[in-house]
Design an enzyme around this catalytic site. Sequence first.
Site, PDB file in Angstrom:
ATOM      1  N   ASP A  41      -4.097  -0.999  -2.004  1.00 55.72           N
ATOM      2  CA  ASP A  41      -5.676  -0.683  -1.125  1.00 55.72           C
ATOM      3  C   ASP A  41      -6.741   0.182  -2.600  1.00 55.72           C
ATOM      4  O   ASP A  41      -6.657   0.679  -3.340  1.00 55.72           O
ATOM      5  CB  ASP A  41      -5.947   0.353  -0.015  1.00 55.72           C
ATOM      6  CG  ASP A  41      -6.769  -0.076   0.700  1.00 55.72           C
ATOM      7  OD1 ASP A  41      -6.882  -0.878   0.915  1.00 55.72           O
ATOM      8  OD2 ASP A  41      -6.323   1.337   1.540  1.00 55.72           O
ATOM      9  N   LYS A  68      -6.797  -4.560  -2.977  1.00 57.94           N
ATOM     10  CA  LYS A  68      -7.790  -5.896  -2.568  1.00 57.94           C
ATOM     11  C   LYS A  68      -8.738  -4.787  -1.778  1.00 57.94           C
ATOM     12  O   LYS A  68      -8.069  -3.407  -2.289  1.00 57.94           O
ATOM     13  CB  LYS A  68      -6.533  -6.331  -1.152  1.00 57.94           C
ATOM     14  CG  LYS A  68      -5.910  -4.855  -0.285  1.00 57.94           C
ATOM     15  CD  LYS A  68      -4.850  -5.250   0.267  1.00 57.94           C
ATOM     16  CE  LYS A  68      -3.646  -4.248   1.365  1.00 57.94           C
ATOM     17  NZ  LYS A  68      -4.640  -3.048   1.545  1.00 57.94           N
ATOM     18  N   ASP A 113       0.989  -1.490   0.021  1.00 52.77           N
ATOM     19  CA  ASP A 113       0.365   0.439  -0.286  1.00 52.77           C
ATOM     20  C   ASP A 113       1.099   0.893  -0.074  1.00 52.77           C
ATOM     21  O   ASP A 113       0.645   2.035   0.892  1.00 52.77           O
ATOM     22  CB  ASP A 113      -0.311  -0.588   1.684  1.00 52.77           C
ATOM     23  CG  ASP A 113      -2.089  -1.155   1.048  1.00 52.77           C
ATOM     24  OD1 ASP A 113      -1.854  -2.231   0.174  1.00 52.77           O
ATOM     25  OD2 ASP A 113      -3.036  -1.272   1.943  1.00 52.77           O
ATOM     26  N   HIS A 167     -10.313   0.949  -3.463  1.00 53.41           N
ATOM     27  CA  HIS A 167     -11.783   0.518  -2.919  1.00 53.41           C
ATOM     28  C   HIS A 167     -12.706   1.161  -3.842  1.00 53.41           C
ATOM     29  O   HIS A 167     -13.328   2.307  -4.338  1.00 53.41           O
ATOM     30  CB  HIS A 167     -12.210   1.630  -1.350  1.00 53.41           C
ATOM     31  CG  HIS A 167     -11.679   0.948  -0.035  1.00 53.41           C
ATOM     32  ND1 HIS A 167     -11.518  -0.796   0.193  1.00 53.41           N
ATOM     33  CD2 HIS A 167     -10.276   1.947   0.985  1.00 53.41           C
ATOM     34  CE1 HIS A 167     -10.292  -0.217   1.210  1.00 53.41           C
ATOM     35  NE2 HIS A 167      -8.979   0.890   1.584  1.00 53.41           N
ATOM     36  N   CYS A 204      -2.115  -2.628   7.975  1.00 58.79           N
ATOM     37  CA  CYS A 204      -2.190  -3.755   6.058  1.00 58.79           C
ATOM     38  C   CYS A 204      -0.696  -4.637   6.228  1.00 58.79           C
ATOM     39  O   CYS A 204      -1.115  -5.795   6.393  1.00 58.79           O
ATOM     40  CB  CYS A 204      -2.502  -2.726   5.261  1.00 58.79           C
ATOM     41  SG  CYS A 204      -4.357  -2.338   5.194  1.00 58.79           S
TER      42      CYS A 204
HETATM   43  C1  VGL Z   1      -4.775   0.796   5.781  1.00 58.29           C
HETATM   44  C2  VGL Z   1      -6.220   2.211   6.755  1.00 58.29           C
HETATM   45  C3  VGL Z   1      -7.505   1.505   5.576  1.00 58.29           C
HETATM   46  C4  VGL Z   1      -3.429   0.624   5.383  1.00 58.29           C
HETATM   47  C5  VGL Z   1      -6.026   0.612   4.483  1.00 58.29           C
HETATM   48  O1  VGL Z   1      -2.768   0.500   4.136  1.00 58.29           O
HETATM   49  O2  VGL Z   1      -3.189  -0.140   6.245  1.00 58.29           O
HETATM   50  N1  VGL Z   1      -4.980   0.966   6.717  1.00 58.29           N
HETATM   51  N2  VGL Z   1      -6.770   0.914   5.113  1.00 58.29           N
HETATM   52 ZN    ZN Z   2      -8.537   0.862   2.459  1.00 58.41          ZN
END
Ligand code: VGL
Ligand code: ZN
Length: 193
Positions: free
Chosen positions: A55, A99, A13, A57, A138
């Site tokens: 990430d 993801k 991420d 969404h 994550c």
């Molecule tokens: C993450 C919060 C929400 C991360 C992803 O990559 O750590 N944290 N979505």
């Molecule tokens: Zn997220």
Amino acid sequence: MKLGKRAALIVVDVQNDFCPGGALPVPEGDKVVPLLNDYIETFLREGAPIYLTQDWHPADHISFKERGGVWPPHCVQGTEGAAFHPGLALPEQGVIVPKGSSPNEDAYSGFQGTGLAARLKRQGIRRLFIGGLATDYCVKETVLDALREGFETVLLEDASRGVEVKPGDTQRALSEMEQAGAHTVRIGELKVA
Ligand code: VGL
Ligand code: ZN
């Protein structure tokens, strides 16, 4: 610590929204970029596979505050915030693992709903080096799932940073990962021969 045969790198991420100026900034999140570039170069040189989680969404994701979640909207599919940090040396051979794409399902781990474990096992990978953002979400969940899947798992300690919603979260995450069996490494300690 040796890189060894059958090793793969997982970059978690490293996206604009998790860096300073982004929607859900990790303090010093951008500091992981040059270090991860060094790891990427090392793995490329060794011919070891590289995976990058993203990430990813939908605009109405369940983890967003409007839907009762805890996070501001972040990493919405196709936005600049969801793009990888521009300084990240994205290798051509790198495999991108999106993801968190289902509206009603949260997914911190790069293994959740991605088929990543099966893919790595098919490739004969035994040892995973994991770093990125965020150590206390994550990265932690990816490391814990890697251990559950039976991989020897190494956290890139210098190439990870935490969100620290509560002070101490990053340190607690490190302890939790180590207690679960994760090793840690820093760039100078990684031997390739
Ligand atoms: C993450 C919060 C929400 C991360 C992803 O990559 O750590 N944290 N979505
Ligand atoms: Zn997220």
